[in-house]
Design a protein around this motif. Structure first.
Motif, short mmCIF file in Angstrom:
data_model
loop_
_atom_site.label_atom_id
_atom_site.label_comp_id
_atom_site.label_asym_id
_atom_site.label_seq_id
_atom_site.Cartn_x
_atom_site.Cartn_y
_atom_site.Cartn_z
N ALA A 109 15.26 1.25 -2.63
CA ALA A 109 16.51 1.78 -2.57
C ALA A 109 17.48 1.18 -1.45
N LYS A 110 17.07 0.73 -0.44
CA LYS A 110 17.57 -0.09 0.79
C LYS A 110 18.01 -1.35 0.25
N LEU A 111 17.07 -2.01 -0.58
CA LEU A 111 17.30 -3.57 -0.88
C LEU A 111 18.50 -3.30 -2.14
N LEU A 141 0.83 -1.25 0.05
CA LEU A 141 0.03 -0.03 -0.01
C LEU A 141 0.93 1.24 -0.05
N GLN A 142 0.36 2.23 -0.37
CA GLN A 142 1.04 3.79 -0.48
C GLN A 142 1.47 4.02 0.99
N GLY A 143 2.70 4.43 1.22
CA GLY A 143 3.07 4.88 2.33
C GLY A 143 3.84 3.96 3.11
N LYS A 188 7.75 1.12 0.15
CA LYS A 188 8.09 0.44 -0.83
C LYS A 188 9.26 1.14 -1.58
N THR A 189 9.15 2.57 -2.05
CA THR A 189 10.35 3.12 -2.77
C THR A 189 11.61 3.30 -1.80
N THR A 190 11.35 3.57 -0.61
CA THR A 190 12.35 3.69 0.27
C THR A 190 13.03 2.18 0.27
N GLY A 227 12.60 -3.30 8.20
CA GLY A 227 12.99 -1.86 7.93
C GLY A 227 13.26 -1.15 9.37
N VAL A 228 14.28 -0.74 9.75
CA VAL A 228 14.38 0.00 11.16
C VAL A 228 14.75 1.31 10.97
N GLY A 229 14.38 2.16 9.95
CA GLY A 229 14.63 3.52 9.87
C GLY A 229 14.48 4.10 8.61
N GLU A 230 14.72 5.50 8.35
CA GLU A 230 14.59 6.19 6.94
C GLU A 230 15.42 6.15 6.21
P1 GDP Z 1 5.84 4.00 -0.45
O1 GDP Z 1 4.52 4.86 -0.83
O2 GDP Z 1 5.20 2.47 -0.14
O3 GDP Z 1 6.73 4.12 -1.75
O4 GDP Z 1 6.51 4.60 0.77
P2 GDP Z 1 7.84 5.56 0.86
O5 GDP Z 1 8.93 4.47 0.34
O6 GDP Z 1 7.58 6.84 0.22
O7 GDP Z 1 7.88 5.48 2.63
C1 GDP Z 1 6.71 6.40 3.11
C2 GDP Z 1 7.32 7.06 4.43
O8 GDP Z 1 7.76 6.29 5.23
C3 GDP Z 1 8.82 7.82 4.02
O9 GDP Z 1 8.57 9.06 4.86
C4 GDP Z 1 9.81 7.10 4.46
O10 GDP Z 1 10.85 7.78 5.02
C5 GDP Z 1 9.16 6.23 5.76
N1 GDP Z 1 9.85 4.77 6.12
C6 GDP Z 1 10.12 3.79 5.07
N2 GDP Z 1 10.57 2.84 5.93
C7 GDP Z 1 10.93 3.12 7.24
C8 GDP Z 1 11.34 2.76 8.25
O11 GDP Z 1 11.73 1.51 8.19
N3 GDP Z 1 11.43 3.47 9.34
C9 GDP Z 1 10.93 4.64 9.37
N4 GDP Z 1 10.91 5.11 10.62
N5 GDP Z 1 10.28 5.25 8.53
C10 GDP Z 1 10.27 4.57 7.15
#
Ligand code: GDP
Length: 295
Positions: A119-121, A109-111, A114-116, A273-276
């Motif tokens: 890149a991590k992967l 789902l959005q948010g 996924k995109t983050t 996932g354990v951080g941004e």
């Molecule tokens: P997408 O819509 O699924 O692609 O989600 P995004 O990759 O844009 O992430 C949504 C928000 O969640 C962003 O602000 C990220 O920085 C945050 N985020 C993603 N993974 C993590 C995580 O493991 N820990 C924390 N604290 N924030 C995360």
């Protein structure tokens, strides 16, 4: 950090148990009632909790435990062991095909992250000397393509995009591009929605049918608690995913999803996932997670 509440509560249950010295069946039953409450409060799904407590109880009330010199510790060890069973006995890894490229489809789902996590992967795989290609299949928001380019650049990974055209076509073309240019992993960053809907599932199914990914990794936000597990179940029913990336375990999530996903979907959590930051990705080790929960 995740599991703080659960850890605290279990800690209290077990120290009470230790104070008893010798245990009888009633002591164990009372402790199991408290373990059940603690798990439910941590958002572990109800059938999972019921099953878990039944298994622990069955093993704990046996004469071997009751008559041992350290019955409380034995009960704790059983809980530890069953927590590992719940999350998967082995560390689940990415399934690389003998012939590259390995195609990994990210969905969720959005948010959710996924995109983050694409890149991590990529960063994680680059450290293993792989050459990942990131693919922008989320064509509905132009900002999504830009976001992937930004995070891709931050981990020095190439991004393949074709603008806002048909994502099935983009996925197909990206694999051709990967083969022609020596990329051995293709990570498809697909579109998400706020809720599961038919259009989204159809699109993901079409991409799956076209490229037959080696891995379909569902990105799930652990902060959403019980919903995370419902989302995992729905995606798995429709896409037959191969694993889960559980995100935001660094936040004050109660952690129930980590304990429920495998039982409910039959699919392992492969990463956490354990951080941004792009380094904030860990392989999911059930034994270490159980250690953390039991403090
Ligand atoms: P997408 O819509 O699924 O692609 O989600 P995004 O990759 O844009 O992430 C949504 C928000 O969640 C962003 O602000 C990220 O920085 C945050 N985020 C993603 N993974 C993590 C995580 O493991 N820990 C924390 N604290 N924030 C995360």
């Amino acid at each position: 950090m995740a599991f703080e509440g659960l850890s605290d509560k279990l800690g209290k249950v077990f120290s009470k148990l230790k104070n008893h010295g010798k245990l009888n069946e009633k002591d164990v039953k009372e402790a199991m009632r408290e373990v059940k409450m603690a798990l439910l409060e941590a958002d572990v799904s109800f059938p999972v909790v019921k099953d878990f407590v039944a298994k622990v109880s069955e093993r704990a009330v046996g004469s071997e435990v009751m008559n041992s010199l350290t019955p409380a510790q034995q009960v704790i060890d059983i809980v530890h062991d069953e927590l590992i069973q719940l999350m998967g006995t082995d560390t689940a890894r990415i399934d690389f095909p003998s012939k590259p490229p390995c195609v990994i489809m990210m969905c969720g789902l959005q948010g959710a992250g996924k995109t983050t996590h694409t890149a991590k992967l990529a960063k994680y795989l680059k450290k293993q000397n792989r050459r990942p290609l990131l693919v922008a299949c989320d064509i509905y928001r132009p900002a999504a393509i830009d976001q992937l380019k930004v995070v891709g650049a931050s981990v020095d990974a190439h991004v393949f995009e074709m603008g806002q055209t048909n994502p099935v076509k983009i996925a197909k073309e990206s694999i051709k591009y990967a083969k022609d240019n020596g990329f051995d992993v293709v990570i498809l960053d697909t579109a998400g929605r706020l809720h599961i809907d038919e259009d989204l599932m159809k699109e993901l199914k079409d991409i799956k049918a076209e490229v037959q990914p080696n891995e379909i990794l569902l990105v799930v936000d652990s902060m959403t608690g019980q919903d995370a597990v419902n989302v995992a179940k729905s995606f798995n029913d429709m896409l037959d995913i191969t694993g889960v990336i559980l995100t935001k375990l660094d936040g004050d999530t109660r952690g129930g999803a980590a304990l429920s996903v495998l039982s409910v979907t039959g699919k392992p959590i492969k990463f956490a996932g354990v951080g941004e930051k792009t380094d904030d990705l860990e392989q999911f080790h059930p034994n270490r997670m159980a250690d953390r929960i039991l403090g």
